[in-house]
Write a protein that holds these residues in place. Structure first.
Motif, PDB file in Angstrom:
ATOM      1  N   ILE A  91      45.615  39.781  40.838  1.00 38.11           N
ATOM      2  CA  ILE A  91      46.085  41.123  40.488  1.00 38.11           C
ATOM      3  C   ILE A  91      45.426  42.142  41.410  1.00 38.11           C
ATOM      4  O   ILE A  91      44.206  42.177  41.540  1.00 38.11           O
ATOM      5  CB  ILE A  91      45.752  41.483  39.031  1.00 38.11           C
ATOM      6  CG1 ILE A  91      46.447  40.528  38.056  1.00 38.11           C
ATOM      7  CG2 ILE A  91      46.155  42.927  38.739  1.00 38.11           C
ATOM      8  CD1 ILE A  91      46.118  40.792  36.596  1.00 38.11           C
ATOM      9  N   LEU A  92      46.259  42.962  42.043  1.00 34.83           N
ATOM     10  CA  LEU A  92      45.777  44.146  42.750  1.00 34.83           C
ATOM     11  C   LEU A  92      45.913  45.302  41.764  1.00 34.83           C
ATOM     12  O   LEU A  92      47.016  45.773  41.478  1.00 34.83           O
ATOM     13  CB  LEU A  92      46.596  44.400  44.021  1.00 34.83           C
ATOM     14  CG  LEU A  92      46.284  45.700  44.759  1.00 34.83           C
ATOM     15  CD1 LEU A  92      44.802  45.789  45.135  1.00 34.83           C
ATOM     16  CD2 LEU A  92      47.172  45.834  45.988  1.00 34.83           C
ATOM     17  N   ASP A  93      44.799  45.714  41.210  1.00 31.62           N
ATOM     18  CA  ASP A  93      44.759  46.769  40.189  1.00 31.62           C
ATOM     19  C   ASP A  93      44.687  48.122  40.898  1.00 31.62           C
ATOM     20  O   ASP A  93      43.618  48.547  41.317  1.00 31.62           O
ATOM     21  CB  ASP A  93      43.550  46.539  39.286  1.00 31.62           C
ATOM     22  CG  ASP A  93      43.430  47.556  38.168  1.00 31.62           C
ATOM     23  OD1 ASP A  93      44.282  48.456  38.067  1.00 31.62           O
ATOM     24  OD2 ASP A  93      42.462  47.439  37.395  1.00 31.62           O
ATOM     25  N   THR A  94      45.827  48.791  41.019  1.00 28.05           N
ATOM     26  CA  THR A  94      45.875  50.048  41.770  1.00 28.05           C
ATOM     27  C   THR A  94      45.355  51.248  40.992  1.00 28.05           C
ATOM     28  O   THR A  94      45.141  52.303  41.579  1.00 28.05           O
ATOM     29  CB  THR A  94      47.319  50.343  42.225  1.00 28.05           C
ATOM     30  OG1 THR A  94      48.143  50.553  41.073  1.00 28.05           O
ATOM     31  CG2 THR A  94      47.874  49.222  43.073  1.00 28.05           C
ATOM     32  N   GLN A 114      42.640  36.343  38.647  1.00 28.50           N
ATOM     33  CA  GLN A 114      41.572  37.011  39.384  1.00 28.50           C
ATOM     34  C   GLN A 114      42.015  38.450  39.632  1.00 28.50           C
ATOM     35  O   GLN A 114      43.138  38.678  40.084  1.00 28.50           O
ATOM     36  CB  GLN A 114      41.309  36.319  40.726  1.00 28.50           C
ATOM     37  CG  GLN A 114      40.987  34.849  40.627  1.00 28.50           C
ATOM     38  CD  GLN A 114      39.676  34.604  39.911  1.00 28.50           C
ATOM     39  OE1 GLN A 114      38.707  35.323  40.091  1.00 28.50           O
ATOM     40  NE2 GLN A 114      39.665  33.584  39.084  1.00 28.50           N
ATOM     41  N   THR A 115      41.138  39.404  39.366  1.00 29.99           N
ATOM     42  CA  THR A 115      41.492  40.818  39.491  1.00 29.99           C
ATOM     43  C   THR A 115      40.692  41.473  40.600  1.00 29.99           C
ATOM     44  O   THR A 115      39.508  41.204  40.771  1.00 29.99           O
ATOM     45  CB  THR A 115      41.218  41.551  38.168  1.00 29.99           C
ATOM     46  OG1 THR A 115      41.953  40.900  37.131  1.00 29.99           O
ATOM     47  CG2 THR A 115      41.647  42.998  38.244  1.00 29.99           C
ATOM     48  N   PHE A 116      41.372  42.362  41.327  1.00 27.03           N
ATOM     49  CA  PHE A 116      40.749  43.090  42.430  1.00 27.03           C
ATOM     50  C   PHE A 116      41.162  44.546  42.345  1.00 27.03           C
ATOM     51  O   PHE A 116      42.330  44.867  42.107  1.00 27.03           O
ATOM     52  CB  PHE A 116      41.207  42.502  43.771  1.00 27.03           C
ATOM     53  CG  PHE A 116      40.658  43.233  44.955  1.00 27.03           C
ATOM     54  CD1 PHE A 116      39.408  42.904  45.446  1.00 27.03           C
ATOM     55  CD2 PHE A 116      41.381  44.239  45.557  1.00 27.03           C
ATOM     56  CE1 PHE A 116      38.887  43.587  46.541  1.00 27.03           C
ATOM     57  CE2 PHE A 116      40.867  44.929  46.637  1.00 27.03           C
ATOM     58  CZ  PHE A 116      39.626  44.604  47.133  1.00 27.03           C
ATOM     59  N   HIS A 117      40.207  45.436  42.583  1.00 25.43           N
ATOM     60  CA  HIS A 117      40.479  46.866  42.699  1.00 25.43           C
ATOM     61  C   HIS A 117      39.841  47.341  43.995  1.00 25.43           C
ATOM     62  O   HIS A 117      38.635  47.173  44.186  1.00 25.43           O
ATOM     63  CB  HIS A 117      39.911  47.638  41.498  1.00 25.43           C
ATOM     64  CG  HIS A 117      40.098  49.122  41.624  1.00 25.43           C
ATOM     65  ND1 HIS A 117      41.327  49.719  41.467  1.00 25.43           N
ATOM     66  CD2 HIS A 117      39.235  50.096  41.931  1.00 25.43           C
ATOM     67  CE1 HIS A 117      41.184  51.022  41.664  1.00 25.43           C
ATOM     68  NE2 HIS A 117      39.929  51.271  41.937  1.00 25.43           N
ATOM     69  N   GLY A 118      40.666  47.877  44.892  1.00 22.24           N
ATOM     70  CA  GLY A 118      40.161  48.349  46.171  1.00 22.24           C
ATOM     71  C   GLY A 118      41.275  48.435  47.192  1.00 22.24           C
ATOM     72  O   GLY A 118      42.461  48.417  46.848  1.00 22.24           O
ATOM     73  N   ALA A 119      40.897  48.493  48.464  1.00 20.65           N
ATOM     74  CA  ALA A 119      41.857  48.644  49.554  1.00 20.65           C
ATOM     75  C   ALA A 119      42.683  47.371  49.744  1.00 20.65           C
ATOM     76  O   ALA A 119      42.202  46.262  49.502  1.00 20.65           O
ATOM     77  CB  ALA A 119      41.120  48.988  50.846  1.00 20.65           C
ATOM     78  N   THR A 120      43.915  47.538  50.199  1.00 19.90           N
ATOM     79  CA  THR A 120      44.811  46.387  50.326  1.00 19.90           C
ATOM     80  C   THR A 120      44.337  45.378  51.368  1.00 19.90           C
ATOM     81  O   THR A 120      44.532  44.182  51.184  1.00 19.90           O
ATOM     82  CB  THR A 120      46.247  46.822  50.668  1.00 19.90           C
ATOM     83  OG1 THR A 120      46.243  47.577  51.865  1.00 19.90           O
ATOM     84  CG2 THR A 120      46.839  47.630  49.539  1.00 19.90           C
TER      85      THR A 120
END
Length: 132
Positions: A91-94, A114-120
């Motif tokens: 997941i790209l958490d925008t 798996q979750t990620f928050h940040g730049a693409t």
């Protein structure tokens, strides 16, 4: 070496971001199973049915699933299909809400997610770390 395939889901409101992430993953050597973004504007039930089948096939044949959060109703259904198929999900958490109990879903917290928050571009590296 066989190239891993991915399916990416998200909202039409974030189509540019979805395409940017897809391009980054493709440049890293992955293959997109289906580009639903090219089918924007379907207006009849026959086209929608055809799109649904293509999306389902894209999910069932992918090696991993990417979800740009927040998504629309269709992308959440796609997330559910990927979960039922035990696909690894990234997941790209925008909006930085996945870890907020008031803004998340219990399904986003499952072990295969798996979750990620940040730049693409950092997200691409996050996926690469898990998929190579």
């Amino acid at each position: 070496m066989v190239t891993k395939q991915f399916y990416i889901a998200g909202s039409f409101r974030q189509i540019q971001l979805i395409n940017d992430v897809s391009i980054q993953l493709e440049n890293a050597g992955f293959t997109r199973t289906y580009d639903w973004a090219k089918r924007v504007g379907a207006t009849n039930l026959a086209d929608l049915r055809e799109i649904a089948q293509a999306e389902y096939t894209g999910i069932t044949t992918c090696d991993f699933f990417v979800f740009v959060f927040p998504g629309g109703k269709g992308s959440n259904i796609e997330f559910g299909i990927a979960t039922a198929l035990h696909k690894p999900i990234y997941i790209l958490d925008t909006v930085d809400q996945i870890n907020n109990p008031a803004g998340t879903s219990t399904f986003y917290l499952m072990d295969h997610v798996q979750t990620f928050h940040g730049a693409t571009d950092e997200f691409k590296n996050f996926v690469l770390k898990h998929e190579q």
